[in-house]
Write an enzyme that holds these catalytic residues in place. Structure first.
Site, PDB file in Angstrom:
ATOM      1  N   SER A 132      -1.260   5.603  -1.308  1.00 25.44           N
ATOM      2  CA  SER A 132      -1.455   5.949   0.100  1.00 25.44           C
ATOM      3  C   SER A 132      -1.032   7.402   0.286  1.00 25.44           C
ATOM      4  CB  SER A 132      -0.600   5.036   0.988  1.00 25.44           C
ATOM      5  OG  SER A 132      -0.490   5.558   2.298  1.00 25.44           O
ATOM      6  N   TYR A 145       8.206   1.986   3.170  1.00 29.34           N
ATOM      7  CA  TYR A 145       6.857   2.154   2.635  1.00 29.34           C
ATOM      8  C   TYR A 145       6.743   3.486   1.900  1.00 29.34           C
ATOM      9  CZ  TYR A 145       1.774   1.675   2.460  1.00 29.34           C
ATOM     10  OH  TYR A 145       0.469   1.555   2.032  1.00 29.34           O
TER      11      TYR A 145
END
Length: 263
Positions: A132, A145
């Site tokens: 990501s 995250y």
């Protein structure tokens, strides 16, 4: 890496992005082995592609080695499975932290070790990680995250150098906001005007390109987001300021709220 006839192991195959990856890799001639937890979706997809379904829970530490032993030698690993982990760290239980670390970081590392050893012995193979843009620039309310995705980037870049003498490629794909499927789409979060998205098919095409051309990193995002990620690596404080100005804090708040009951 020539995908024609290559045995490809894809994790997280039942998600929207996972399905797009499975279709794109199979279209290039990959012999697909699909893993995931939802057998009701996994088996029909494998049957459609003429592949094999092997249900797996990547939070089961012992089960990862069993999975690789069951599948045997593979030519390509595409580590796509991930858990949502947006929100304040204080809102996560220790068990939820462990689950996010296990699925998003530990499992890909262990799978890369087990599969990579066999690839190195055969001097053939490719390891691809679906990460990501959160692995390139940090955001408020995304510390857990960010930790998993930053860790994945460092691991993959170093592993790429280690595997180079063995003729095994390593690539990482960095999607931005993906519409129609995936964590962002599933959360129901909305973006301020001017912030663009990409599709699951864009991620799949980028992954195929990375594997076939042994590219170290590929971003899948509009130019504006790629520039923010670039600034995030060189000037983190400036990147944080830019994100606040374009409403990044509101986006992560919506993501966290949308993911609260899915993690």
């Amino acid at each position: 890496m020539d995908l024609r006839g290559a045995k490809v192991l894809l994790t997280g195959a039942t998600g929207g992005i996972g399905q797009a990856l499975a279709l794109a890799l199979a279209a290039r001639g990959g012999d697909m082995v699909l893993t995931g937890r939802r057998t009701d979706m996994l088996e029909p997809l494998a049957e459609k592609l003429g592949g094999r379904a092997v249900p797996a829970d990547l939070t089961d530490r012992a089960g990862i080695e069993e999975l690789l032993n069951t599948i045997g030698d593979i030519d390509v690993l595409v580590a796509n499975a991930a858990l949502p982990a947006t929100g304040l760290l204080a809102d996560y239980s220790i068990d939820e932290i462990d689950r996010a670390l296990d699925v998003n970081l530990r499992a890909p590392i262990v799978m890369a070790k087990l599969a990579g050893q066999r690839m190195a012995a055969r001097r053939r193979g490719h390891l691809a990680f679906i990460s990501s843009l959160s692995g390139k620039t940090a955001s408020g309310q995304a510390s857990l995250y960010n930790a998993t995705k930053f860790g994945m980037r460092g691991f993959a870049l170093a592993l790429r150098e280690d595997m180079r003498p063995h003729q095994v490629g390593v690539s990482t794909v960095f999607p931005g906001y993906i519409r129609d499927a995936g964590m962002f789409a599933d959360s129901g979060a909305t973006l301020p005007r001017g912030i663009g998205t990409r599709s699951p098919q864009d991620v799949a095409r980028a992954t195929v390109r990375a594997i076939e051309n042994n590219l170290a990193e590929v971003d899948v995002a509009p130019l504006s987001l790629r520039l923010v990620a670039l600034v995030g690596g060189a000037a983190p404080s400036l990147a944080a300021s830019v994100q606040r100005r374009i409403g990044g804090d509101k986006i992560t708040e919506q993501l966290a709220e949308g993911q609260r009951y899915k993690r």
